[in-house]
Design an enzyme around this catalytic site. Structure first.
Site, PDB file in Angstrom:
ATOM      1  N   ASN A 170     -45.251 110.479   3.994  1.00 38.63           N
ATOM      2  CA  ASN A 170     -44.497 111.150   2.935  1.00 38.63           C
ATOM      3  C   ASN A 170     -43.072 110.599   2.954  1.00 38.63           C
ATOM      4  OD1 ASN A 170     -43.091 112.918   1.302  1.00 38.63           O
ATOM      5  ND2 ASN A 170     -43.309 114.684   2.665  1.00 38.63           N
ATOM      6  N   TRP A 171     -42.743 109.780   1.972  1.00 38.77           N
ATOM      7  CA  TRP A 171     -41.430 109.116   1.964  1.00 38.77           C
ATOM      8  C   TRP A 171     -40.301 110.044   1.545  1.00 38.77           C
ATOM      9  CZ3 TRP A 171     -42.267 103.614  -0.608  1.00 38.77           C
ATOM     10  CH2 TRP A 171     -43.274 102.931   0.096  1.00 38.77           C
ATOM     11  N   LYS A 172     -40.633 111.176   0.967  1.00 44.44           N
ATOM     12  CA  LYS A 172     -39.610 112.115   0.468  1.00 44.44           C
ATOM     13  C   LYS A 172     -38.670 111.388  -0.503  1.00 44.44           C
ATOM     14  CE  LYS A 172     -40.292 114.693   4.666  1.00 44.44           C
ATOM     15  NZ  LYS A 172     -39.814 115.669   5.609  1.00 44.44           N
TER      16      LYS A 172
ATOM     17  N   HIS B 223     -45.348 121.368  -0.127  1.00 42.57           N
ATOM     18  CA  HIS B 223     -44.564 120.936   1.037  1.00 42.57           C
ATOM     19  C   HIS B 223     -43.443 121.950   1.274  1.00 42.57           C
ATOM     20  CE1 HIS B 223     -41.847 118.696   3.597  1.00 42.57           C
ATOM     21  NE2 HIS B 223     -42.901 117.949   3.929  1.00 42.57           N
TER      22      HIS B 223
ATOM     23  N   GLU C 256     -40.437 121.692   1.901  1.00 41.42           N
ATOM     24  CA  GLU C 256     -39.169 121.411   1.206  1.00 41.42           C
ATOM     25  C   GLU C 256     -39.245 121.824  -0.263  1.00 41.42           C
ATOM     26  OE1 GLU C 256     -38.962 117.344   2.494  1.00 41.42           O
ATOM     27  OE2 GLU C 256     -38.691 118.058   4.548  1.00 41.42           O
TER      28      GLU C 256
ATOM     29  N   GLU D  91     -47.922 122.159   8.841  1.00 40.21           N
ATOM     30  CA  GLU D  91     -46.609 121.616   9.178  1.00 40.21           C
ATOM     31  C   GLU D  91     -45.671 122.758   9.571  1.00 40.21           C
ATOM     32  OE1 GLU D  91     -45.913 117.563   7.284  1.00 40.21           O
ATOM     33  OE2 GLU D  91     -45.432 119.002   5.735  1.00 40.21           O
TER      34      GLU D  91
ATOM     35  N   GLY E 170     -38.790 117.015  10.779  1.00 41.18           N
ATOM     36  CA  GLY E 170     -37.523 116.277  10.791  1.00 41.18           C
ATOM     37  C   GLY E 170     -36.573 116.708  11.894  1.00 41.18           C
TER      38      GLY E 170
ATOM     39  N   SER F 249     -42.526 115.729  13.004  1.00 40.81           N
ATOM     40  CA  SER F 249     -42.021 114.848  14.065  1.00 40.81           C
ATOM     41  C   SER F 249     -43.109 114.050  14.786  1.00 40.81           C
ATOM     42  CB  SER F 249     -41.173 115.647  15.062  1.00 40.81           C
ATOM     43  OG  SER F 249     -40.077 116.253  14.396  1.00 40.81           O
TER      44      SER F 249
ATOM     45  N   GLY G 242     -43.336 112.075   8.061  1.00 41.44           N
ATOM     46  CA  GLY G 242     -42.135 111.909   7.248  1.00 41.44           C
ATOM     47  C   GLY G 242     -41.311 110.741   7.755  1.00 41.44           C
ATOM     48  N   GLY G 243     -40.338 111.031   8.615  1.00 43.48           N
ATOM     49  CA  GLY G 243     -39.376 110.023   9.093  1.00 43.48           C
ATOM     50  C   GLY G 243     -40.025 108.732   9.580  1.00 43.48           C
TER      51      GLY G 243
END
Ligand code: PGA
Length: 254
Positions: free
Chosen positions: A10-12, A95, A97, A167, A173, A212, A233-234
């Site tokens: 997931n590149w956000k 998600h 966010e 999640e 993150g 993470s 993510g990251g």
């Protein structure tokens, strides 16, 4: 019952045309030729067409959210039909966010899930608790509400073409990864919740862990009985970090 592992990036809100092409080609070049797991990427909307072309069917591609509407006077929205039209196979819904910063509640998320299924996209339904909810012992209640709201709207059958991602919000993150036991506990709970309605769908449902995940912890988490891969993510933003996670999926799927 063996489920195919899925490693999803997931590149956000990150990317550019160059990054999309470079990152996807580095990932596809770095994956082993006979891999027995699936890999998906979720770039921002504007890069999805490039992503689909660069992925060249080696990777699945999906949007990070979608509209509940199919078409009409809804400025700024992107529909499931459009995602499907440009070659996406998947879409993230709910998600944390989106829930936190864009005020999407369980009902909104359920409608997005429904829109995805109607358009033949495979939704990844994200769920998970805050740190406060975990400390108050209501993790299962929160996750059950998130999942049950969707089941009530679309019915259990819709989950035969879906994925769930657990999640824990406190692990996204933050570098704080859930222990493999904590992940397994919630994953088993989610599978049991689905099994109450349909045992066959539950046995086939991929349940990903997100929060993470890195090359150094992926193997331990993915090797848990009810963990079927990860939503990253990251570590999905650089090819080496993402491939390090894929290598762990490789080792587990042989
Ligand atoms: P993270 O993000 O891997 O950076 O924790 C996971 C996610 O938000 O899907």
């Amino acid at each position: 019952m063996t489920r195919t592992l899925l490693v999803a990036g997931n590149w956000k809100l990150h990317g550019s045309i160059n990054m999309t092409i470079d990152l996807i080609s580095s990932i596809t070049n770095g994956l082993s030729a006979n891999k027995k797991y699936n890999v998906a990427v979720f770039p921002p909307f504007v890069y999805l067409s490039q992503a689909v072309m660069a992925a060249d069917k080696e990777l699945l591609v999906g949007g990070q959210t979608l509209s509940v509407f199919d078409s009409g006077a809804y400025t700024g929205e992107i529909s499931g039909t459009m995602l499907k039209d440009i070659g996406c196979q998947m879409v993230l819904v709910g998600h944390s966010e989106r829930r936190e910063y864009f005020a999407e509640n369980d009902t909104d998320v359920a409608h997005k899930f429904e829109a995805a299924i109607k358009q033949g996209l495979s939704p990844i339904l994200c769920c998970g608790e805050t740190l406060e909810q975990r400390e108050n012992g209501v993790t299962e209640e929160v996750v059950a509400n998130q999942v049950n709201t969707v089941i009530s709207l679309v019915g259990i059958e819709a989950f035969s073409n879906a994925v769930i991602a657990y999640e824990p919000i406190w692990a996204i993150g933050t570098g704080k990864v859930a222990t493999s036991e904590q992940a397994q506990e919630v994953h088993a709970f989610i599978r049991a919740l689905i099994a109450e309605k349909d045992a066959t769908i539950a046995a086939r449902l991929p349940i990903l862990y997100g929060g993470s995940v890195k090359g150094s912890n992926a193997k331990e988490i993915f090797s848990m009985q009810d963990v079927d891969g990860g939503l990253i993510g990251g570590a999905s933003l650089t090819a080496n970090d993402f491939l390090a996670i894929c290598q762990q999926a490789d080792a587990l799927s042989q």
